[in-house]
Design a protein around this motif. Structure first.
Motif, mmCIF file in Angstrom:
data_model
loop_
_atom_site.group_PDB
_atom_site.id
_atom_site.type_symbol
_atom_site.label_atom_id
_atom_site.label_comp_id
_atom_site.label_asym_id
_atom_site.label_seq_id
_atom_site.Cartn_x
_atom_site.Cartn_y
_atom_site.Cartn_z
ATOM 1 N N VAL A 285 44.407 46.116 32.131
ATOM 2 C CA VAL A 285 45.363 45.192 32.362
ATOM 3 C C VAL A 285 45.207 44.764 30.993
ATOM 4 C CG1 VAL A 285 44.678 42.837 33.509
ATOM 5 C CG2 VAL A 285 47.529 43.794 32.488
ATOM 6 N N ALA A 364 37.756 35.721 29.806
ATOM 7 C CA ALA A 364 39.315 36.240 31.297
ATOM 8 C C ALA A 364 38.361 37.224 31.784
ATOM 9 C CB ALA A 364 40.404 36.445 31.058
ATOM 10 N N GLY A 365 38.935 37.667 32.996
ATOM 11 C CA GLY A 365 38.204 38.309 34.137
ATOM 12 C C GLY A 365 37.644 37.497 35.099
ATOM 13 N N GLU A 366 36.599 37.228 35.223
ATOM 14 C CA GLU A 366 35.753 36.477 36.267
ATOM 15 C C GLU A 366 35.900 35.232 35.658
ATOM 16 O OE1 GLU A 366 32.309 36.956 36.011
ATOM 17 O OE2 GLU A 366 32.300 38.236 33.732
ATOM 18 N N ARG A 367 35.216 34.240 36.570
ATOM 19 C CA ARG A 367 34.908 32.948 36.357
ATOM 20 C C ARG A 367 33.925 32.820 35.033
ATOM 21 N NH1 ARG A 367 32.504 29.178 38.006
ATOM 22 N NH2 ARG A 367 33.557 27.468 37.608
ATOM 23 N N ASP A 386 38.769 29.625 28.386
ATOM 24 C CA ASP A 386 38.761 30.559 29.699
ATOM 25 C C ASP A 386 40.219 30.641 30.265
ATOM 26 O OD1 ASP A 386 38.155 32.037 31.730
ATOM 27 O OD2 ASP A 386 37.502 29.933 33.135
ATOM 28 N N HIS A 387 40.692 31.424 30.334
ATOM 29 C CA HIS A 387 42.116 31.906 30.611
ATOM 30 C C HIS A 387 42.161 32.457 31.880
ATOM 31 C CE1 HIS A 387 41.792 35.035 28.003
ATOM 32 N NE2 HIS A 387 43.282 35.008 27.724
ATOM 33 N N TRP A 388 43.390 32.095 32.731
ATOM 34 C CA TRP A 388 43.101 33.251 34.287
ATOM 35 C C TRP A 388 44.180 34.372 34.467
ATOM 36 C CZ3 TRP A 388 46.157 30.368 38.554
ATOM 37 C CH2 TRP A 388 45.675 31.161 39.859
ATOM 38 N N TRP A 389 43.986 35.032 34.894
ATOM 39 C CA TRP A 389 45.098 35.957 34.984
ATOM 40 C C TRP A 389 44.550 37.894 35.634
ATOM 41 C CZ3 TRP A 389 46.093 40.346 30.848
ATOM 42 C CH2 TRP A 389 45.513 40.746 29.967
ATOM 43 N N GLN A 390 45.510 39.048 35.756
ATOM 44 C CA GLN A 390 45.805 39.262 36.916
ATOM 45 C C GLN A 390 46.717 40.840 36.290
ATOM 46 O OE1 GLN A 390 47.874 37.437 40.587
ATOM 47 N NE2 GLN A 390 45.747 37.938 40.808
ATOM 48 N N THR A 391 46.358 42.040 37.241
ATOM 49 C CA THR A 391 46.585 43.229 36.285
ATOM 50 C C THR A 391 48.548 42.775 36.779
ATOM 51 O OG1 THR A 391 45.101 44.488 37.231
ATOM 52 C CG2 THR A 391 47.215 45.773 37.201
ATOM 53 N N ASP A 478 43.408 34.370 44.879
ATOM 54 C CA ASP A 478 42.203 33.312 44.197
ATOM 55 C C ASP A 478 42.184 32.111 45.058
ATOM 56 O OD1 ASP A 478 40.899 34.973 42.540
ATOM 57 O OD2 ASP A 478 42.856 34.935 40.888
ATOM 58 N N VAL A 490 39.305 27.837 38.939
ATOM 59 C CA VAL A 490 40.085 29.442 40.132
ATOM 60 C C VAL A 490 37.923 29.648 40.372
ATOM 61 C CG1 VAL A 490 40.769 31.715 39.984
ATOM 62 C CG2 VAL A 490 40.596 29.848 38.850
ATOM 63 N N ARG A 493 38.055 34.803 44.545
ATOM 64 C CA ARG A 493 39.475 35.160 45.884
ATOM 65 C C ARG A 493 38.991 34.703 47.217
ATOM 66 N NH1 ARG A 493 42.686 38.461 43.518
ATOM 67 N NH2 ARG A 493 43.164 39.123 45.052
ATOM 68 N N LYS A 588 33.121 42.903 36.522
ATOM 69 C CA LYS A 588 33.176 42.423 38.237
ATOM 70 C C LYS A 588 32.030 42.485 38.790
ATOM 71 C CE LYS A 588 38.162 40.725 37.828
ATOM 72 N NZ LYS A 588 38.064 41.939 37.109
HETATM 73 P P1 AMP Z 1 41.943 41.872 37.245
HETATM 74 O O1 AMP Z 1 43.626 41.903 38.242
HETATM 75 O O2 AMP Z 1 41.456 43.750 37.939
HETATM 76 O O3 AMP Z 1 42.308 41.968 35.922
HETATM 77 O O4 AMP Z 1 41.452 41.487 38.182
HETATM 78 C C1 AMP Z 1 42.548 39.814 38.287
HETATM 79 C C2 AMP Z 1 41.742 38.726 39.045
HETATM 80 O O5 AMP Z 1 39.907 38.703 38.664
HETATM 81 C C3 AMP Z 1 41.931 37.420 39.924
HETATM 82 O O6 AMP Z 1 42.269 37.757 40.715
HETATM 83 C C4 AMP Z 1 40.705 36.828 39.461
HETATM 84 O O7 AMP Z 1 40.101 36.538 40.912
HETATM 85 C C5 AMP Z 1 39.489 37.277 38.603
HETATM 86 N N1 AMP Z 1 39.887 36.855 37.192
HETATM 87 C C6 AMP Z 1 40.592 36.760 35.851
HETATM 88 N N2 AMP Z 1 40.288 35.863 35.267
HETATM 89 C C7 AMP Z 1 40.077 34.734 36.032
HETATM 90 C C8 AMP Z 1 39.405 33.594 34.924
HETATM 91 N N3 AMP Z 1 39.372 32.726 33.847
HETATM 92 N N4 AMP Z 1 39.037 32.606 35.665
HETATM 93 C C9 AMP Z 1 38.375 33.539 36.976
HETATM 94 N N5 AMP Z 1 38.280 34.551 37.740
HETATM 95 C C10 AMP Z 1 39.137 34.927 37.209
#
Ligand code: AMP
Length: 632
Positions: A285, A364-367, A386-391, A478, A490, A493, A588
């Protein structure tokens, strides 16, 4: 009230007004009738609007007189190539490819599967689909035949676009052979395969099915953009769920374009002409959003990097890219920086390059553990966000909106929820958690534009996976908490929470503490079954290069640190030293697999695994530590 708060408040109080304002910044052939319409739990943005994503990414800039601006820089240390395309050059290639697609029978609304390495033709293929209103589904090039077959089966493409090979460090991957095997495994029969032959390896072709892209492009005409409805799907992107069958996240055209553009202006703080590097892959993504669409919607130059953070040729390659292409914003996963840190812990490499152009680094992608974040800040002297998002969301749920207002960075936190994301923390009974209390991170509906429209061909799964758990909320899957100042943490999971003798402990919190030990380069914590305490943590650590202390001393130090920082109740006693950790190709850590190995439970080798030998390696280390305790 600061600019962030002002925007956030308005976006929740009046999402229609907020996003209608943002929609002014993109090109519409026909203005929408309704900003938001909710039909059977599907959130449709800008209904009745007519636009084209490829037009917004490419033609708009050419028509506005910026055809000579650099649109894409392809930098490939694995093939020793650097090539630049202007917006005009990219427009010509995309328009010709779109013409080929049409010639070979691809129609508006058809699906096209793209299985490609990190070459300009991947971007061209995606935008050629968007140009004619076909729905692309890019499958990450590292997937093997079985995973690819599952995706072909699910999205039933009328055409597949591929290249002869992918190139890893000292290794050529035969994409075409993998694809042929996947097509054989799938019951869906594909009529046309458009093939880009790379000079490093020519693929054999199947007569009447395989089409030589380069040959045909030489005689192709230029296809104009087809206007599509805002809510027509732009793409399907598969992501893993709790079952083995991947979920096809559907993203629609209009909302995506509006949110991407908004995020570039307000989160990344970029302007037309800026140079943006997202060191990811077009198959993920991040690649869709920030290698391809968003930088081009914003008239930026996107850098397409075919290489690794280390070994192509060394741990200084990101910094070389910054200097050579005058990159303004760099985006990568924390794991990339940990890999760099492992090889160049003092940051000597960065000193060799001129980093003046770089304004900020996004992860992004993990903590991103505090230690890694501080290390990046220290060696680069740049703000690290650091920014948090998902597909499913397609862009940041929480982050630091540099384009609006720079908020104070709190290491370990992905800062604050972004406009449009009404983030709450709920306990299992659906009650809102107190500040600082760990719970499930959920989003009060509606979700903002660009978030998933649904799951391809499986509406029931869309509702079951995301909406049924807490009616009225989207379940992110999460866990984490929001502190007194509104900062989002965050922690992992939902399955990353372990319960040690009745205490809820986040594996992310333990990892954070262990990573702060001076000898530790990287670590993973999983919960393992324990007869006495229910679960106990198991930590696997990778030491920094050059660490000379005795392993037993290091382990004792970590145990003491965990007692001091987390508490004795966390009961961290089991620590193994490993050379590598099993990870997905997107970086991951495969904690579930580590847990299964430690507990002697059967597991399926994840299809996304980056290095299969890491599994054998940790199995041996765990065996030496007496795991699994009981064979099942
Ligand atoms: P994906 O959809 O493969 O990009 O994975 C999304 C998941 O990656 C999220 O639901 C989180 O569990 C983890 N993730 C993505 N960004 C972060 C972040 N900045 N901090 C912590 N976890 C993250």
């Amino acid at each position: 009230m600061g600019k962030y708060e002002e925007n956030y408040k308005l976006s929740l109080e009046n999402p229609q007004e907020f996003w209608a304002n943002a929609a002014r910044n993109i090109h519409w052939y026909h203005w929408y009738d309704k900003v938001l319409e909710i039909v059977d739990n599907h959130y449709r943005w800008f209904v009745g609007g007519c636009m084209n994503s490829c037009y917004n990414a490419i033609d708009l800039h050419v028509h506005s007189g910026h055809g000579d601006r650099k649109a894409l820089i392809y930098d490939s240390p694995v093939t020793n190539t650097i090539k630049t395309y202007t917006y005009k050059e990219l427009q010509t290639r995309i328009a010709k490819t779109a013409w080929i697609l049409k010639l070979k029978g691809v129609k508006k609304g058809d699906t096209v599967l793209i299985y490609m390495p990190m070459i300009p033709e991947s971007v061209i293929a995606m935008l050629a689909c968007a140009r004619i209103g076909a729905i692309h589904s890019v499958v990450f090039g590292g997937f093997g035949a079985h995973e690819l077959a599952m995706r072909i089966e699910d999205c039933k493409p009328s055409m597949i676009i591929t290249a002869s090979c992918g190139i890893e460090v000292n290794k050529i991957i035969d994409y075409k052979e993998i694809l042929d095997s996947a097509i054989k495994q799938s019951s869906h029969k594909v009529n046309a395969v458009l093939l880009w032959q790379r000079p490093q390896k020519h693929a054999d072709t199947i007569p009447f099915r395989d089409i030589d892209w380069e040959n045909l492009e030489m005689m192709a005409k230029e296809e104009p953009c087809t206007p599509v409805d805002s809510i027509d799907p732009l793409y399907i992107l598969y992501t893993s769920g709790t079952t083995g069958k991947p979920k096809g996240v559907i993203r629609s055209n209009g909302g995506h374009c509006v949110a991407m553009k908004w995020s570039m202006d307000n989160i990344y703080g970029v302007k037309p002409g800026d140079v943006f590097l997202a060191a990811s892959d077009v198959g993920w993504v991040v690649g869709h959003s920030y290698i391809v669409y968003a930088p081009l919607f914003s008239g930026c130059t996107t850098v397409l990097y075919e290489g690794k953070p280390v070994r192509t040729p060394d741990a200084g390659v990101f910094w070389r890219l910054v200097e050579q292409h005058k990159i303004n914003v760099l985006f990568a996963a924390p794991t990339a920086f940990r890999a760099i840190k492992k090889e160049d812990s003092k940051g000597e490499m960065v000193k060799k390059y001129n980093m003046d152009s770089l304004r900020s680094i996004f992860v992004a992608g993990e903590r991103c553990d505090t230690n890694t974040l501080k290390w990046i800040e220290k060696i680069t002297k740049k703000p690290v966000i650091d920014h948090w998002w998902q597909t499913e969301t397609g862009w940041a749920i929480s982050g630091n909106p540099l384009g609006l207002e720079t908020l104070k960075v709190k290491p370990g936190s992905a800062t604050k929820p972004m406009p449009g994301f009404n983030l709450k923390v709920l306990d299992e009974d659906g009650n809102e958690c107190k500040k600082g209390q760990l719970g499930n991170l959920v989003l009060k509906l509606p979700l903002p534009p660009a978030c998933l429209l649904g799951i391809w061909q499986d509406d029931e799964r869309y509702k079951r996976s995301y909406l049924n758990h807490y009616p009225g909320y989207y379940l992110t899957g999460d866990n984490g908490y929001i502190d007194e100042d509104g900062y989002v943490f965050v922690m992992g999971r939902m399955d990353g929470v372990i319960n040690v003798a009745g205490h809820r402990i986040s594996t992310g919190a333990l990892e954070e503490t262990i990573s702060s030990h001076p000898s530790v380069a990287e670590c993973a914590v999983v919960g393992i079954d324990d007869d006495f305490r229910g679960e106990i943590p198991l930590a696997l650590i990778i030491l920094k290069d050059g660490v000379k202390d005795k392993p037993e001393l290091i382990k004792e130090g970590i145990v003491r640190l965990a007692i001091a920082e987390v508490g004795a109740f966390a009961n961290l006693k089991i620590i193994g030293i490993v050379n590598k950790l099993p990870k997905t190709r997107s970086g991951k850590i495969l904690r579930g697999t580590i847990r299964s190995i430690a507990e002697g439970k059967p597991y399926t080798k994840p299809s996304t695994i980056d290095d299969e030998q890491s599994l054998t390696h940790i199995t041996e280390v765990l065996k030496g530590m007496g795991f699994p305790k009981t064979q099942s």
